[in-house]
Design a protein around this motif. Structure first.
Motif, PDB file in Angstrom:
ATOM      1  N   CYS A  45      37.105  46.641  30.451  1.00 49.02           N
ATOM      2  CA  CYS A  45      36.485  46.598  31.775  1.00 49.02           C
ATOM      3  C   CYS A  45      37.513  46.682  32.896  1.00 49.02           C
ATOM      4  O   CYS A  45      38.530  45.995  32.887  1.00 49.02           O
ATOM      5  CB  CYS A  45      35.658  45.326  31.929  1.00 49.02           C
ATOM      6  SG  CYS A  45      34.593  45.414  33.395  1.00 49.02           S
TER       7      CYS A  45
ATOM      8  N   CYS B  48      36.222  46.524  36.219  1.00 47.55           N
ATOM      9  CA  CYS B  48      35.442  46.137  37.395  1.00 47.55           C
ATOM     10  C   CYS B  48      36.385  45.399  38.362  1.00 47.55           C
ATOM     11  O   CYS B  48      37.503  45.043  37.985  1.00 47.55           O
ATOM     12  CB  CYS B  48      34.252  45.267  36.988  1.00 47.55           C
ATOM     13  SG  CYS B  48      34.685  43.559  36.570  1.00 47.55           S
TER      14      CYS B  48
ATOM     15  N   CYS C 104      37.975  42.155  36.947  1.00 48.35           N
ATOM     16  CA  CYS C 104      38.896  42.413  35.828  1.00 48.35           C
ATOM     17  C   CYS C 104      40.179  43.066  36.327  1.00 48.35           C
ATOM     18  O   CYS C 104      41.275  42.771  35.852  1.00 48.35           O
ATOM     19  CB  CYS C 104      38.228  43.284  34.763  1.00 48.35           C
ATOM     20  SG  CYS C 104      37.005  42.394  33.782  1.00 48.35           S
TER      21      CYS C 104
ATOM     22  N   ASN D 172      32.713  38.411  33.123  1.00 47.39           N
ATOM     23  CA  ASN D 172      33.897  38.993  33.784  1.00 47.39           C
ATOM     24  C   ASN D 172      33.584  39.642  35.131  1.00 47.39           C
ATOM     25  O   ASN D 172      34.476  39.843  35.938  1.00 47.39           O
ATOM     26  CB  ASN D 172      34.584  39.982  32.835  1.00 47.39           C
ATOM     27  CG  ASN D 172      33.702  41.185  32.544  1.00 47.39           C
ATOM     28  OD1 ASN D 172      33.601  42.111  33.333  1.00 47.39           O
ATOM     29  ND2 ASN D 172      33.041  41.167  31.388  1.00 47.39           N
ATOM     30  N   THR D 173      32.325  39.990  35.382  1.00 45.34           N
ATOM     31  CA  THR D 173      31.941  40.635  36.647  1.00 45.34           C
ATOM     32  C   THR D 173      31.659  39.640  37.769  1.00 45.34           C
ATOM     33  O   THR D 173      31.485  40.038  38.921  1.00 45.34           O
ATOM     34  CB  THR D 173      30.651  41.456  36.444  1.00 45.34           C
ATOM     35  OG1 THR D 173      29.667  40.608  35.819  1.00 45.34           O
ATOM     36  CG2 THR D 173      30.896  42.672  35.572  1.00 45.34           C
TER      37      THR D 173
HETATM   38 ZN    ZN Z   1      35.000  43.345  34.324  1.00 44.58          ZN
END
Ligand code: ZN
Ligand code: MLT
Ligand code: MN
Length: 302
Positions: A19, A21, A24, A271-272
């Motif tokens: 990821c 994003c 991350c 994680n977002t």
């Molecule tokens: Zn992420």
């Protein structure tokens, strides 16, 4: 009761391997601005020496290092007394097969979770090829004492709570009790900790159950309902994934913010989620409501 947050990220950890994003990216480029986190697991103990895992994550090998006290006399020492499961999701159960060297492992789970781990993911069946795994059944509406490896009483009891959720994606069955929260009670003092790493709704009945706890560890997967859709990395809303978002009029921040509970801590953070960014507006909103964004290694003495 002692509580250690071993892993505070949702499945995939933080940053997630595939990821990029915004959160991350921040965790990779400036880890001080977004501290890395391992996958969802908690340790509890009545005496600070004998520990039980709440869920067994894929990061269990590193996580249990935190539970090793002074060096043992013998060549083998298992630093956990047992594993209590809330569900059969992979991020909560892959660690079971990684603990196979322990030879003897006691697991506490509902019948529905045991069935999924035996027949659907087969993680329990695989673990059993290497170790003597005994499952003690948890039942909704019933309190079960935790037992030490030597057979003694651990001084803690577990009561599973039904939470709003669908069974895991791989499950071939949909039996009652497939996903639960846990109320952990210290027998000597009555002190309670509620652990709900996956929960799709908070109704008044659940809120009333949580009210008398010294600590609530709650599903912090998503900040907003459309988080994955807006980032273009998922098609489903938080609620469709059975994770009540923090924000919004029905969100967990408003509901839990109103509770007079000393320790209210988010765990299982995806994680977002922008609360992972130190100093973000979302992080400040959580703290202004009196809640804490969980971090690996946090220790609490209740
Ligand atoms: Zn992420
Ligand atoms: C969840 O928390 O919704 C599940 O663990 C999803 C997953 O498999 O990662
Ligand atoms: Mn999960």
């Amino acid at each position: 009761m002692r509580v250690i947050l071993l892993g505070t990220a949702a499945g995939g950890g933080f940053p997630q391997w595939n990821c990029w994003c915004p959160t991350c990216r921040a965790a990779r480029s400036d880890p001080r601005s977004a501290l890395p986190r391992s996958q969802s697991s908690v340790a509890v103990s009545a005496d600070g020496a004998h520990w039980f895992l709440l869920n067994a994550s894929p990061d269990v090998r590193d996580q249990v290092q935190q539970l090793n006290g002074h060096a043992p006399d013998g060549y083998r020492h298992v630093p956990i007394e047992g594993v209590v499961l809330t569900d059969a999701e992979l991020d909560h159960s892959l660690g079971l097969v990684l603990l196979r060297e322990g030879r003897k492992l006691r697991v506490y789970a509902t019948e529905a979770v045991e069935n999924m781990l035996t027949a659907d993911s087969r993680l329990l069946s695989v673990a059993r090829a290497f170790a003597d795994v005994r499952v003690t059944r948890l039942q909704v509406g019933q309190t079960t004492p935790l037992t030490l490896r030597d057979g003694g009483d651990a001084g803690l009891t577990i009561e599973p709570l039904v939470v709003a959720a669908d069974p895991p994606r791989f499950a071939a069955r949909n039996e009652a009790g497939h996903t639960v929260g846990l109320i952990i009670t210290e027998s000597a003092t009555g002190t309670r900790c509620a652990y709900l790493p996956g929960c799709g709704a908070i109704d008044d009945a659940l809120l009333a159950r949580l009210a008398g706890s010294a600590m609530i560890l709650f599903d912090g997967t998503f900040w907003s309902n459309d988080e994955l859709i807006r980032l273009g990395i998922g098609e489903r809303t938080a609620l469709q994934l059975d994770h009540l978002p923090m924000s919004g009029s029905e969100g967990s921040l408003g509901r839990l913010g109103a509770l007079p509970v000393k320790h209210r801590v988010y765990v299982h953070i995806n994680n977002t989620n922008p609360v992972l960014l130190e100093g973000s507006a979302e992080r400040r909103a959580v703290e202004a409501a009196g809640l804490t964004v969980g971090m690996d290694g946090m220790r609490f003495d209740l």
